[in-house]
Motif scaffolding. Sequence first.
Motif, PDB file in Angstrom:
ATOM      1  N   GLY A  70      48.780  52.688  45.933  1.00  0.00           N
ATOM      2  CA  GLY A  70      50.391  51.838  45.830  1.00  0.00           C
ATOM      3  C   GLY A  70      50.130  50.201  45.110  1.00  0.00           C
ATOM      4  O   GLY A  70      49.078  50.344  44.604  1.00  0.00           O
ATOM      5  N   MET A  71      51.260  50.227  44.918  1.00  0.00           N
ATOM      6  CA  MET A  71      51.435  48.415  44.297  1.00  0.00           C
ATOM      7  C   MET A  71      51.660  47.644  44.898  1.00  0.00           C
ATOM      8  O   MET A  71      52.336  47.811  46.166  1.00  0.00           O
ATOM      9  N   LEU A  72      51.289  46.321  45.122  1.00  0.00           N
ATOM     10  CA  LEU A  72      51.319  44.913  45.387  1.00  0.00           C
ATOM     11  C   LEU A  72      51.617  44.370  44.291  1.00  0.00           C
ATOM     12  O   LEU A  72      50.976  43.624  42.814  1.00  0.00           O
ATOM     13  N   ILE A  73      52.962  43.241  44.517  1.00  0.00           N
ATOM     14  CA  ILE A  73      53.817  42.525  43.853  1.00  0.00           C
ATOM     15  C   ILE A  73      53.663  41.389  44.747  1.00  0.00           C
ATOM     16  O   ILE A  73      54.295  40.824  45.824  1.00  0.00           O
ATOM     17  N   ASP A  74      53.441  40.145  44.435  1.00  0.00           N
ATOM     18  CA  ASP A  74      53.112  39.035  44.116  1.00  0.00           C
ATOM     19  C   ASP A  74      53.057  37.944  43.409  1.00  0.00           C
ATOM     20  O   ASP A  74      52.799  38.639  42.355  1.00  0.00           O
ATOM     21  N   PRO A  75      52.955  36.333  44.067  1.00  0.00           N
ATOM     22  CA  PRO A  75      52.644  36.102  42.612  1.00  0.00           C
ATOM     23  C   PRO A  75      51.313  36.224  41.780  1.00  0.00           C
ATOM     24  O   PRO A  75      51.451  35.318  40.980  1.00  0.00           O
ATOM     25  N   LEU A  76      50.908  36.162  43.006  1.00  0.00           N
ATOM     26  CA  LEU A  76      49.098  36.765  42.008  1.00  0.00           C
ATOM     27  C   LEU A  76      49.692  38.077  41.397  1.00  0.00           C
ATOM     28  O   LEU A  76      48.874  37.202  39.992  1.00  0.00           O
ATOM     29  N   SER A  77      49.717  38.561  41.220  1.00  0.00           N
ATOM     30  CA  SER A  77      49.865  40.019  40.499  1.00  0.00           C
ATOM     31  C   SER A  77      51.332  40.161  39.368  1.00  0.00           C
ATOM     32  O   SER A  77      50.494  40.487  38.184  1.00  0.00           O
ATOM     33  N   ILE A  78      51.582  39.286  39.959  1.00  0.00           N
ATOM     34  CA  ILE A  78      52.985  39.579  39.085  1.00  0.00           C
ATOM     35  C   ILE A  78      52.275  38.501  37.758  1.00  0.00           C
ATOM     36  O   ILE A  78      53.289  38.228  36.143  1.00  0.00           O
ATOM     37  N   SER A  79      51.713  37.175  38.224  1.00  0.00           N
ATOM     38  CA  SER A  79      51.346  36.059  36.456  1.00  0.00           C
ATOM     39  C   SER A  79      50.592  36.776  35.983  1.00  0.00           C
ATOM     40  O   SER A  79      50.750  36.389  34.924  1.00  0.00           O
ATOM     41  N   ALA A 110      47.953  53.708  20.140  1.00  0.00           N
ATOM     42  CA  ALA A 110      47.963  54.579  21.525  1.00  0.00           C
ATOM     43  C   ALA A 110      46.547  53.666  22.384  1.00  0.00           C
ATOM     44  O   ALA A 110      46.897  53.424  23.179  1.00  0.00           O
ATOM     45  N   TYR A 111      45.858  53.271  21.694  1.00  0.00           N
ATOM     46  CA  TYR A 111      44.337  52.464  22.242  1.00  0.00           C
ATOM     47  C   TYR A 111      45.098  51.483  23.073  1.00  0.00           C
ATOM     48  O   TYR A 111      44.599  50.773  23.521  1.00  0.00           O
ATOM     49  N   LEU A 112      45.995  50.798  22.188  1.00  0.00           N
ATOM     50  CA  LEU A 112      46.305  49.012  22.690  1.00  0.00           C
ATOM     51  C   LEU A 112      47.478  49.527  24.292  1.00  0.00           C
ATOM     52  O   LEU A 112      47.231  49.127  24.803  1.00  0.00           O
ATOM     53  N   ASN A 113      48.137  50.511  23.750  1.00  0.00           N
ATOM     54  CA  ASN A 113      49.113  51.183  25.244  1.00  0.00           C
ATOM     55  C   ASN A 113      48.060  51.375  26.139  1.00  0.00           C
ATOM     56  O   ASN A 113      48.785  50.667  27.157  1.00  0.00           O
ATOM     57  N   LEU A 114      46.997  52.338  25.888  1.00  0.00           N
ATOM     58  CA  LEU A 114      46.117  52.392  27.136  1.00  0.00           C
ATOM     59  C   LEU A 114      45.591  51.273  27.609  1.00  0.00           C
ATOM     60  O   LEU A 114      45.718  51.379  29.336  1.00  0.00           O
ATOM     61  N   PHE A 115      45.337  50.571  27.198  1.00  0.00           N
ATOM     62  CA  PHE A 115      44.610  49.038  27.246  1.00  0.00           C
ATOM     63  C   PHE A 115      45.281  48.153  28.093  1.00  0.00           C
ATOM     64  O   PHE A 115      44.797  47.739  29.610  1.00  0.00           O
ATOM     65  N   VAL A 116      46.745  48.047  27.742  1.00  0.00           N
ATOM     66  CA  VAL A 116      47.992  47.218  28.300  1.00  0.00           C
ATOM     67  C   VAL A 116      47.746  48.161  29.698  1.00  0.00           C
ATOM     68  O   VAL A 116      47.971  47.804  30.811  1.00  0.00           O
ATOM     69  N   ALA A 117      48.598  49.937  29.697  1.00  0.00           N
ATOM     70  CA  ALA A 117      48.421  50.084  31.082  1.00  0.00           C
ATOM     71  C   ALA A 117      47.276  49.839  32.264  1.00  0.00           C
ATOM     72  O   ALA A 117      47.585  49.758  33.185  1.00  0.00           O
ATOM     73  N   ALA A 118      45.634  50.246  31.888  1.00  0.00           N
ATOM     74  CA  ALA A 118      44.581  50.805  32.714  1.00  0.00           C
ATOM     75  C   ALA A 118      44.821  48.859  32.961  1.00  0.00           C
ATOM     76  O   ALA A 118      44.310  48.644  34.473  1.00  0.00           O
ATOM     77  N   MET A 119      45.056  47.779  32.863  1.00  0.00           N
ATOM     78  CA  MET A 119      45.092  46.294  33.203  1.00  0.00           C
ATOM     79  C   MET A 119      45.681  45.907  34.201  1.00  0.00           C
ATOM     80  O   MET A 119      45.861  45.456  34.623  1.00  0.00           O
ATOM     81  N   LEU A 120      47.192  46.895  33.395  1.00  0.00           N
ATOM     82  CA  LEU A 120      48.682  46.203  34.658  1.00  0.00           C
ATOM     83  C   LEU A 120      48.138  46.966  35.672  1.00  0.00           C
ATOM     84  O   LEU A 120      48.141  46.269  37.071  1.00  0.00           O
ATOM     85  N   LEU A 121      47.406  48.468  36.155  1.00  0.00           N
ATOM     86  CA  LEU A 121      46.753  49.507  36.990  1.00  0.00           C
ATOM     87  C   LEU A 121      45.907  48.170  37.745  1.00  0.00           C
ATOM     88  O   LEU A 121      46.528  48.440  38.968  1.00  0.00           O
ATOM     89  N   LEU A 122      44.892  47.625  36.769  1.00  0.00           N
ATOM     90  CA  LEU A 122      44.073  47.013  37.599  1.00  0.00           C
ATOM     91  C   LEU A 122      44.878  45.814  38.821  1.00  0.00           C
ATOM     92  O   LEU A 122      44.020  45.832  39.986  1.00  0.00           O
ATOM     93  N   VAL A 123      45.433  45.218  37.941  1.00  0.00           N
ATOM     94  CA  VAL A 123      46.192  43.618  39.014  1.00  0.00           C
ATOM     95  C   VAL A 123      47.183  44.390  39.812  1.00  0.00           C
ATOM     96  O   VAL A 123      47.664  43.560  40.597  1.00  0.00           O
ATOM     97  N   LEU A 124      47.816  45.703  39.714  1.00  0.00           N
ATOM     98  CA  LEU A 124      49.190  45.772  40.727  1.00  0.00           C
ATOM     99  C   LEU A 124      48.759  46.279  41.491  1.00  0.00           C
ATOM    100  O   LEU A 124      49.263  46.683  42.231  1.00  0.00           O
ATOM    101  N   SER A 125      47.646  46.885  41.510  1.00  0.00           N
ATOM    102  CA  SER A 125      47.661  47.858  42.582  1.00  0.00           C
ATOM    103  C   SER A 125      47.515  47.098  44.365  1.00  0.00           C
ATOM    104  O   SER A 125      46.576  45.978  44.126  1.00  0.00           O
ATOM    105  N   ASP A 126      47.239  47.915  45.121  1.00  0.00           N
ATOM    106  CA  ASP A 126      47.352  47.473  46.301  1.00  0.00           C
ATOM    107  C   ASP A 126      46.161  47.834  47.332  1.00  0.00           C
ATOM    108  O   ASP A 126      46.178  47.613  48.222  1.00  0.00           O
ATOM    109  N   ASN A 127      45.057  47.616  46.373  1.00  0.00           N
ATOM    110  CA  ASN A 127      43.543  48.115  47.101  1.00  0.00           C
ATOM    111  C   ASN A 127      42.680  48.073  46.278  1.00  0.00           C
ATOM    112  O   ASN A 127      43.095  48.238  44.623  1.00  0.00           O
TER     113      ASN A 127
END
Length: 618
Positions: A70-79, A110-127
């Motif tokens: 799941g995803m966790l949206i809170d002040p830390l992750s959205i920052s 393509a690699y830049l997009n992959l980088f951004v997607a992976a980092m977003l998954l890292l900070v938005l995951s709820d576990n």
Amino acid sequence: MIALPLFGAAVLLLGGRRTNAWGHFFGVAMSLGAFAVAVVTFVELLGLQPEQRRRDIGLFEFIPGMVDLGMLIDPLSISFALLITGVGSLIHIYSVGYMSHDRDRRRFFAYLNLFVAAMLLLVLSDNYIGLFIGWEGVGLASYLLIGFWQHKPSAATAAQKAFIVNRVGDFGLLIGIFTIWTTFGSLAFADLTHEVAGQASEGTLTAIGLLLLLGACGKSAQLPLQSWLLDAMEGPTPVSALIHAATMVTAGVYLVVRSGAFFEAAPTAQLVVTIVGVATLLAGAIIGCAKDDIKKGLAGSTMSQIGYMMLGAGLGPAGYAFAIGHLITHGFFKANMFLGAGSVMHAMNDEVDMRRYGALFPVMKITAVTFIVGYLAIIGFPLLSGYYTKEGIIETAMHHNQILGWLAVLGAGLTGFYMSRMVFMTFFGKKRWADDAHPHESPAVMTWPLIILAIGSIGLGAFLVLGNRFMNFLSPAVGLPQPADMPEPHVFGVGTAALATLALVAAGAAFAWFRYGAAEVPAVAPRASFLTTFARRDLYGDALNEALLMRPGQWLTRIAVFFDNRGVDGLVNGLAAGIGGTSGRLRRVQTGFVRSYALSILFGAAAVVGALLYVGNI
């Protein structure tokens, strides 16, 4: 936010050459789309009451009976999401111009997009499982981008080095995750709150904290896992900006702050975080003082500034807001300077040696002015963004431990020297250009991102820090500090530490002007002292790794091969050879002649009769 850049990476990688003509624009659009979603989400979050600014979004059951993704949206992750998509999009736009002549530009985006997607998954995951998937995705993307120009052996080697060094940190993170699951029976951040202290022994919590710190050291290039960071400069310059400003190196700071409950319950682990941060901020600053390669000088600076963030993160709730605030402001001024360095390289035939620059200000005014704004922000010039966030970390550290605080002040003085050295050697003094160099200003697609980042480098720090605005915003995610943990309120620039910091920064800048501004800079680096050589060799980090890890590992491998060849294989092969030799000798008995077999039967019968007679007589 995650799906758009991930979709962009899939289209550009699977579409092949058919996307060459428009792939770079598509990559930019996907990153900007993610930024738009992040802004809308941020506005929606601001519309809620502070205690309601935490939204868990369940997606699906990932590992039955263990964890749901799941995803966790809170002040830390959205920052973090705003920083990743905002600064990341500016880097995408800049790359349209920087990579315009590269035949593999589509794959780069393509690699830049992959980088951004992976980092977003890292900070938005709820576990921690979702975080780890994003963590590994960031490692893969960094490997692909650092080694993008794989026809260069140095780039391929640097990519492998970054990947392998990070595996060491990832091993620690994995063991830490296993320990959390074994101890608490959950990996969801919502279940691992500040009440963990009563659910496990301090020894277990300390072990978890140190294991998580090991993972953070790998991603954020903190001692002793910092050796990959400077080699990572072999990738295209926009990659350096993305790794150092918006994505990879910030992951470790996020991990420590998100796991704050464990560190707050384990004071020993928390102290180790601050010690690692201070040691790294000094090491990075020392390295930066001796680098003539403009990108490697900035890499040493990143290592040092992430050290400040780790120091703040190790101070608990009192330092979280300053650590993340400095991370955000650093994202702006460091991306600004890396892209500015790329603009200089673009104008100087990809030359990176600052000893072959000089007097570039008149011919590259936009690049120079924006770079200088970033420089003033990073050294903590009063009223610019870095001044507020770094000063907050130093003041809080001084309140908790004066030794750590004064070491951080010393690091600020070194920053004043090596960053001033970089500016004077690049934009001022006499021309030291090569004969075929014809420096010129970069196109608008490269300069506009520099201007936007420079604006953020000016006012963002005051907006975040004054009035405790960012601290109050983050509090639903990380908690508010106790009044006793905070330094005495004062006007910035008036406290003892603040005045000492400004004095040391001014002294460092003055010394840099004396050595590299007013004096002539030789085109070839003069013979260095032991200390300068020590810094130029990255504090002998590679030599230390080779002596402590590579050589013993090499001997261990050779011993294992010898044991395998002579022990395991020798035993099996020896047994097989013995059986084969014995059977070879026994087969000679089988002659195929009837008379021989009859004679054998006669001897056998005689032996049997003799035996019977002997037994009968007994």
